[in-house]
Design a protein around this motif. Structure first.
Motif, PDB file in Angstrom:
ATOM      1  N   ARG A   9      -0.757  24.160  11.770  1.00  0.00           N
ATOM      2  CA  ARG A   9      -0.484  23.133  10.768  1.00  0.00           C
ATOM      3  C   ARG A   9      -0.571  21.741  11.381  1.00  0.00           C
ATOM      4  NH1 ARG A   9       2.051  24.259   6.047  1.00  0.00           N
ATOM      5  NH2 ARG A   9       1.373  22.152   5.564  1.00  0.00           N
ATOM      6  N   TYR A  10      -0.081  21.612  12.608  1.00  0.00           N
ATOM      7  CA  TYR A  10      -0.096  20.337  13.316  1.00  0.00           C
ATOM      8  C   TYR A  10      -0.605  20.578  14.733  1.00  0.00           C
ATOM      9  CZ  TYR A  10       2.953  18.909   9.491  1.00  0.00           C
ATOM     10  OH  TYR A  10       3.484  18.657   8.253  1.00  0.00           O
ATOM     11  N   MET A  88      -6.832  15.099   8.710  1.00  0.00           N
ATOM     12  CA  MET A  88      -6.450  16.390   8.140  1.00  0.00           C
ATOM     13  C   MET A  88      -7.726  17.201   7.980  1.00  0.00           C
ATOM     14  SD  MET A  88      -4.209  18.476   6.754  1.00  0.00           S
ATOM     15  CE  MET A  88      -3.028  18.461   5.406  1.00  0.00           C
ATOM     16  N   GLY A 107      -4.378  23.562   5.706  1.00  0.00           N
ATOM     17  CA  GLY A 107      -4.780  22.359   6.426  1.00  0.00           C
ATOM     18  C   GLY A 107      -4.205  22.291   7.832  1.00  0.00           C
ATOM     19  N   ARG A 109      -3.325  19.236  10.529  1.00  0.00           N
ATOM     20  CA  ARG A 109      -3.286  17.796  10.786  1.00  0.00           C
ATOM     21  C   ARG A 109      -3.445  17.591  12.284  1.00  0.00           C
ATOM     22  NH1 ARG A 109      -2.593  13.517   7.915  1.00  0.00           N
ATOM     23  NH2 ARG A 109      -1.848  14.654   6.081  1.00  0.00           N
TER      24      ARG A 109
ATOM     25  N   GLN B  38      -3.137  18.800  -4.826  1.00  0.00           N
ATOM     26  CA  GLN B  38      -2.731  18.843  -3.423  1.00  0.00           C
ATOM     27  C   GLN B  38      -1.361  18.192  -3.279  1.00  0.00           C
ATOM     28  OE1 GLN B  38      -4.941  16.433  -0.609  1.00  0.00           O
ATOM     29  NE2 GLN B  38      -4.668  17.943   1.007  1.00  0.00           N
ATOM     30  N   ASN B  41       0.963  17.219   2.514  1.00  0.00           N
ATOM     31  CA  ASN B  41       0.782  18.038   3.722  1.00  0.00           C
ATOM     32  C   ASN B  41       0.445  19.495   3.421  1.00  0.00           C
ATOM     33  OD1 ASN B  41       1.237  15.998   5.705  1.00  0.00           O
ATOM     34  ND2 ASN B  41       3.378  16.014   5.066  1.00  0.00           N
ATOM     35  N   GLN B  42      -0.265  19.701   2.325  1.00  0.00           N
ATOM     36  CA  GLN B  42      -0.710  21.051   1.992  1.00  0.00           C
ATOM     37  C   GLN B  42      -2.200  21.036   1.688  1.00  0.00           C
ATOM     38  OE1 GLN B  42       1.563  23.189  -0.913  1.00  0.00           O
ATOM     39  NE2 GLN B  42       3.503  22.294  -0.248  1.00  0.00           N
ATOM     40  N   GLY B  43      -2.774  22.229   1.549  1.00  0.00           N
ATOM     41  CA  GLY B  43      -4.158  22.340   1.117  1.00  0.00           C
ATOM     42  C   GLY B  43      -4.266  22.153  -0.388  1.00  0.00           C
TER      43      GLY B  43
END
Lengths: 113, 114
Positions: A9-10, A88, A107, A109, B38, B41-43
């Motif tokens: 994620r990060y 991202m 995603g 980041r 969205q 901090n997500q898809g």
């Protein structure tokens, strides 16, 4: 439900490092895509693949490469990370035709320092 | 080639007010249309899609979109928004047929204010 899993994620990496971003989907999708998302720029396509060992450049491939050795896995590689690759990163997969839309991962980041 | 224009980059609205997020597309062939959401901090998650048939499509959380072929639009609406609807919304298009790629708009940030 189809699941698209991105390994991190990060992520924080140093300039010049080789970075691997992994993406795995579990529903036998033919098509896989890598995008980067930056404020004000929307989604920009980096690379895509319609089959194993097949890859095509998207709109912004410079500084990136990809690997698809197995149908379920599509890896994005930053050969030598730079600060302007802080972003991202989103992976997506889809069935053969566009009517099904995409399924996105959560995603990653990435921060390059 | 196709393109998608989302006319508003930012839409602030008060809670319980109605909202419309605008999307126009350009294509020389028949299309499929999508709205994605969205959260921070997500898809992206599929919200709704138009493939054929009824021009009004609905999502499970109260959003609806209407396909208007003559105006080449696919605007997203909700009669009463909640704080939890705060997110970025993306419109996307692909040609109906064997096309494999979606073309995305630049996104609209919906901010619902208390």
């Amino acid at each position: 439900d189809v699941k698209v899993t991105q390994s991190s994620r990060y992520l924080v990496k140093r300039t010049g490092e080789k970075v691997f971003l992994e993406c795995v989907q579990d529903m036998d999708h033919e098509n896989m895509f890598w995008y980067r998302q930056d404020p004000g720029l929307g989604l920009r396509l980096i690379y895509f693949s319609y089959d194993v060992k097949m890859k095509e450049k998207g709109d912004i491939p410079e500084g990136y490469s990809v690997s698809r050795e197995k149908k379920e896995r599509f890896s994005l590689i930053l050969e030598s990370a730079s600060t302007n690759q802080t972003s991202m990163y989103l992976c997506a997969s889809s069935l053969l035709a566009g009517r099904h839309g995409y399924t996105f991962g959560s995603g990653t980041r990435l921060t390059v320092v | 080639a196709q393109s998608v224009t989302q006319l508003d980059s930012q839409v602030p609205v008060f809670e319980e007010a109605p909202v419309e997020l605008r999307c126009n597309y350009s294509s020389s062939v028949s299309v499929y249309l999508f709205w994605y959401v969205q959260y921070p901090n997500q898809g992206l998650q599929l919200l709704l899609k138009y493939l054929s048939g009824s021009t009004l499509v609905e999502s499970i959380n109260g959003f609806e979109a209407e396909f208007n072929k003559s105006q080449t639009s696919f605007h997203l609406r909700k009669p009463s928004v909640h704080i939890s609807d705060t997110a970025e919304y993306f419109c996307a298009v692909t040609s109906s047929g064997s096309a494999r790629q979606l073309t995305f708009g630049s996104g609209t940030q919906l901010t619902v204010l208390p």
